[in-house]
Motif scaffolding. Structure first.
Motif, PDB file in Angstrom:
ATOM      1  N   SER A   1      68.844 -22.456  67.088  1.00  0.00           N
ATOM      2  CA  SER A   1      68.662 -21.275  66.249  1.00  0.00           C
ATOM      3  C   SER A   1      69.646 -21.228  65.105  1.00  0.00           C
ATOM      4  N   GLY A   2      70.750 -21.908  65.255  1.00  0.00           N
ATOM      5  CA  GLY A   2      71.743 -21.918  64.196  1.00  0.00           C
ATOM      6  C   GLY A   2      72.625 -20.693  64.176  1.00  0.00           C
ATOM      7  N   GLY A   3      72.435 -19.777  65.090  1.00  0.00           N
ATOM      8  CA  GLY A   3      73.228 -18.551  65.101  1.00  0.00           C
ATOM      9  C   GLY A   3      74.628 -18.787  65.648  1.00  0.00           C
ATOM     10  N   VAL A   4      75.548 -17.925  65.233  1.00  0.00           N
ATOM     11  CA  VAL A   4      76.927 -18.041  65.698  1.00  0.00           C
ATOM     12  C   VAL A   4      77.396 -16.758  66.365  1.00  0.00           C
ATOM     13  N   GLY A   5      76.514 -15.798  66.548  1.00  0.00           N
ATOM     14  CA  GLY A   5      76.886 -14.580  67.259  1.00  0.00           C
ATOM     15  C   GLY A   5      77.597 -13.555  66.401  1.00  0.00           C
ATOM     16  N   LEU A   6      77.096 -13.308  65.189  1.00  0.00           N
ATOM     17  CA  LEU A   6      77.739 -12.348  64.299  1.00  0.00           C
ATOM     18  C   LEU A   6      76.853 -11.152  63.948  1.00  0.00           C
ATOM     19  N   GLY A   7      75.542 -11.308  64.079  1.00  0.00           N
ATOM     20  CA  GLY A   7      74.633 -10.274  63.611  1.00  0.00           C
ATOM     21  C   GLY A   7      74.834  -8.931  64.275  1.00  0.00           C
ATOM     22  N   LEU A   8      74.811  -8.902  65.611  1.00  0.00           N
ATOM     23  CA  LEU A   8      74.978  -7.630  66.320  1.00  0.00           C
ATOM     24  C   LEU A   8      76.403  -7.113  66.222  1.00  0.00           C
ATOM     25  N   SER A   9      77.360  -8.014  66.070  1.00  0.00           N
ATOM     26  CA  SER A   9      78.738  -7.580  65.871  1.00  0.00           C
ATOM     27  C   SER A   9      78.885  -6.861  64.535  1.00  0.00           C
ATOM     28  N   ILE A  10      78.224  -7.402  63.492  1.00  0.00           N
ATOM     29  CA  ILE A  10      78.230  -6.736  62.185  1.00  0.00           C
ATOM     30  C   ILE A  10      77.533  -5.386  62.283  1.00  0.00           C
ATOM     31  N   ALA A  11      76.415  -5.351  63.013  1.00  0.00           N
ATOM     32  CA  ALA A  11      75.692  -4.084  63.190  1.00  0.00           C
ATOM     33  C   ALA A  11      76.568  -3.040  63.871  1.00  0.00           C
ATOM     34  N   LYS A  12      77.289  -3.461  64.880  1.00  0.00           N
ATOM     35  CA  LYS A  12      78.171  -2.533  65.595  1.00  0.00           C
ATOM     36  C   LYS A  12      79.203  -1.908  64.661  1.00  0.00           C
ATOM     37  N   ARG A  13      79.844  -2.731  63.838  1.00  0.00           N
ATOM     38  CA  ARG A  13      80.870  -2.221  62.931  1.00  0.00           C
ATOM     39  C   ARG A  13      80.259  -1.412  61.783  1.00  0.00           C
ATOM     40  N   SER A  14      79.060  -1.801  61.366  1.00  0.00           N
ATOM     41  CA  SER A  14      78.389  -1.059  60.296  1.00  0.00           C
ATOM     42  C   SER A  14      78.053   0.354  60.750  1.00  0.00           C
ATOM     43  N   PHE A  15      77.530   0.477  61.966  1.00  0.00           N
ATOM     44  CA  PHE A  15      77.191   1.802  62.487  1.00  0.00           C
ATOM     45  C   PHE A  15      78.442   2.614  62.802  1.00  0.00           C
ATOM     46  N   ALA A  16      79.519   1.927  63.210  1.00  0.00           N
ATOM     47  CA  ALA A  16      80.760   2.638  63.517  1.00  0.00           C
ATOM     48  C   ALA A  16      81.322   3.335  62.282  1.00  0.00           C
ATOM     49  N   LEU A  17      81.150   2.706  61.094  1.00  0.00           N
ATOM     50  CA  LEU A  17      81.601   3.338  59.860  1.00  0.00           C
ATOM     51  C   LEU A  17      80.839   4.632  59.573  1.00  0.00           C
ATOM     52  N   ASN A  18      79.658   4.760  60.160  1.00  0.00           N
ATOM     53  CA  ASN A  18      78.846   5.965  59.976  1.00  0.00           C
ATOM     54  C   ASN A  18      78.862   6.862  61.220  1.00  0.00           C
TER      55      ASN A  18
ATOM     56  N   GLY B   1      76.313   9.618  55.044  1.00  0.00           N
ATOM     57  CA  GLY B   1      77.086   8.474  55.480  1.00  0.00           C
ATOM     58  C   GLY B   1      77.220   7.440  54.393  1.00  0.00           C
ATOM     59  N   VAL B   2      77.585   6.199  54.809  1.00  0.00           N
ATOM     60  CA  VAL B   2      77.760   5.074  53.893  1.00  0.00           C
ATOM     61  C   VAL B   2      76.499   4.224  53.963  1.00  0.00           C
ATOM     62  N   LYS B   3      75.786   4.088  52.857  1.00  0.00           N
ATOM     63  CA  LYS B   3      74.437   3.525  52.863  1.00  0.00           C
ATOM     64  C   LYS B   3      74.430   2.019  53.116  1.00  0.00           C
ATOM     65  N   ASP B   4      75.219   1.248  52.372  1.00  0.00           N
ATOM     66  CA  ASP B   4      75.125  -0.214  52.438  1.00  0.00           C
ATOM     67  C   ASP B   4      75.411  -0.770  53.835  1.00  0.00           C
ATOM     68  N   PRO B   5      76.501  -0.360  54.506  1.00  0.00           N
ATOM     69  CA  PRO B   5      76.707  -0.858  55.873  1.00  0.00           C
ATOM     70  C   PRO B   5      75.574  -0.473  56.821  1.00  0.00           C
ATOM     71  N   LEU B   6      74.995   0.712  56.606  1.00  0.00           N
ATOM     72  CA  LEU B   6      73.905   1.165  57.460  1.00  0.00           C
ATOM     73  C   LEU B   6      72.682   0.260  57.309  1.00  0.00           C
ATOM     74  N   ILE B   7      72.360  -0.090  56.080  1.00  0.00           N
ATOM     75  CA  ILE B   7      71.228  -0.997  55.829  1.00  0.00           C
ATOM     76  C   ILE B   7      71.479  -2.348  56.476  1.00  0.00           C
ATOM     77  N   SER B   8      72.715  -2.850  56.317  1.00  0.00           N
ATOM     78  CA  SER B   8      73.059  -4.152  56.897  1.00  0.00           C
ATOM     79  C   SER B   8      72.923  -4.126  58.421  1.00  0.00           C
ATOM     80  N   GLY B   9      73.355  -3.041  59.060  1.00  0.00           N
ATOM     81  CA  GLY B   9      73.261  -2.949  60.515  1.00  0.00           C
ATOM     82  C   GLY B   9      71.821  -2.929  60.995  1.00  0.00           C
TER      83      GLY B   9
END
Length: 487
Positions: A448-465, A377-385
């Protein structure tokens, strides 16, 4: 207790405990699929209606021609007519046995009867239609009473009586309706075995062709929409439909215009997101430089305020990094060249990096990972997810929390999961935590300062793989995020 989890970080809110219920990233789509009712394809509906309509229309036309054809139909006497014929015969025989003449019957005559001898001569010399003559001939040949009907007239009879030691056959007229049960039975007995069966078979190809001509373009349009769901530029089938000079061609053209507008809007949105993120980096960098200079000259009275400003700058920097990552993933600008690597090693490396952050809150991380797991698969998006899921778990496990990380390979699938013992997520919001900028708690977790992007990024990162992400609540508390890959 349920944990109110944002996509990357949010302040947990209390809710009642929920039962384990896995929710895929398809979200509401999966709930809808579970409620699917029995479905009949439009093709078979149209085929059935066309076929049935053609058979009914042809049958009616044949039946109309059948009843107007002038053919004489003969049938054995049904039980009601047998009883009626027996009454007529007995009464007529009694009249002649009492030396009464048949032509001097009561005024209100119940039956119109005919008495024919062996040569077909009527007893009282009355004239009678040809239908009765044919019936008399057939009765004598078959030696049993019959009923004959033709269009609107019908005769039944054939019982034998004696008048002055001479044999006569008794018949009665019965006015038949235009359509009666005997005529319908006769039609299907004579026609259905030959012509109607052929019509039923021959009409099927015509109905099939008509149904195919109607549902074919609809099916191609459906296939095109499914392809465009993943890539709006994939419109080869749509271009073929646009060449049609009918309503389907117009529909395809309108759909293509809508897809163009949607593609342009999405591209503009992604470009705006990327441009804004880049443009904010420069003033943010200058702000950090100014903040560093101010810290060198700060007094103890202003040090706390400067620390707060630095914290907010770091959060803004993380948010911009997440926005840029999300923008690249959505635009598929991140490297898509696949390679073969050890997924266990990558997972273990991410966990070791996360232990440093977990130690700050005395959180324990338990690991269940095999020694080797080859993945293409694609390594960098996987690590980010994986990083985003683990950081989210560390944040909401709280002080003295427990996080479990596992990876299992079975046949042609790999399952990666990270769970925590935090409060969990309200059950009704489980299917939305992977949406960008979604914040389930009402105060939007400002602390917490979060804006709701972490799990969304994870979803797209795993989708690429080729991975599918889902979440479920644990008992008595906690949240488990699972990613399944098909190898």
């Amino acid at each position: 207790m349920n944990q109110s989890v944002t996509s990357d970080d949010s302040n947990p809110s209390q809710a009642s405990a929920s039962t384990n219920n896995s929710v895929s990233t398809a979200g509401a789509g999966k709930n809808t699929a579970s409620k699917k009712r029995f479905r009949i394809s439009l093709f078979w509906k149209i085929l059935g209606w066309f076929w049935l309509s053609m058979v009914i229309i042809i049958t009616i036309n044949l039946f109309v021609g059948y009843i107007n054809g002038g053919k004489i139909h003969y049938r054995p006497l049904p039980p009601p007519l047998e009883n009626e014929l027996r009454k007529i015969t007995n009464k007529t025989q009694n009249l002649f046995d009492g030396f009464r003449r048949i032509n001097r019957s009561p005024r209100k005559r119940q039956w119109e009867i005919y008495l024919l001898d062996e040569q077909g001569q009527e007893f009282s010399n009355k004239t009678y239609p040809e239908l009765l003559a044919d019936l008399h001939s057939r009765v004598r040949r078959h030696k049993q009473p019959l009923v004959a009907f033709q269009r609107k007239q019908a005769f039944f009879g054939g019982s034998l009586i004696q008048i002055k030691e001479k044999n006569y056959w008794l018949y009665s007229r019965q006015r038949a309706p235009l359509i009666n049960r005997h005529l319908v039975e006769s039609f299907f007995r004579d026609i259905a075995k030959s012509i109607l069966f052929s019509i039923f078979i021959l009409s099927f190809p015509v109905s099939f062709l008509l149904s195919w001509l109607i549902t074919g373009p609809i099916r191609r349009l459906q296939q095109t929409t499914r392809k465009m769901r993943h890539d709006l530029s994939n419109r080869e089938d749509l271009e073929k439909l646009m060449r049609r000079r009918d309503e389907f061609g117009e529909l395809a053209t309108d759909f293509d215009n809508l897809a163009n507008h949607l593609s342009h809007t999405l591209d503009s949105q992604k470009q705006l997101l990327s441009d804004v993120s880049h443009e904010l980096r420069s003033p943010l960098a200058r702000l950090k430089i100014a903040l560093g200079m101010a810290e060198n000259q700060a007094t103890s009275a202003t040090q706390d305020n400067l620390s707060r400003i630095k914290l907010e700058c770091d959060r803004m920097n993380d948010m911009l990094s997440n926005l840029l990552t999300l923008s690249k993933l959505e635009a598929q600008e991140m490297s898509s060249e696949k390679e073969t690597f050890d997924l266990c090693q990558i997972f273990q490396t991410v966990i070791e990096d996360g232990r440093f952050e977990a130690e700050q809150s005395n959180t324990e991380i338990q690991v269940d990972i095999p020694a080797l797991c080859q993945f293409h698969g694609v390594k960098d998006p996987l690590i980010s997810g994986i990083e985003n899921i683990l950081r989210n778990a560390i944040r909401y496990a709280g002080d003295n929390g427990l996080i479990k990380c596992s990876l299992h390979q079975q046949n042609d699938s790999i399952t990666l999961s990270i769970s925590d013992n935090g409060p969990g997520v309200p059950q009704a919001q489980l299917d939305k935590i992977f949406d960008a900028f979604y914040r389930p708690d009402l105060d939007r977790a400002r602390n917490s300062g979060g804006v709701g992007l972490g799990l969304s990024i994870a979803k797209r990162s795993f989708a690429l793989n080729g991975g599918v992400i889902s979440a479920e609540n644990l008992e008595p508390s906690g949240l488990k995020v699972t990613v399944k890959f098909s190898t």
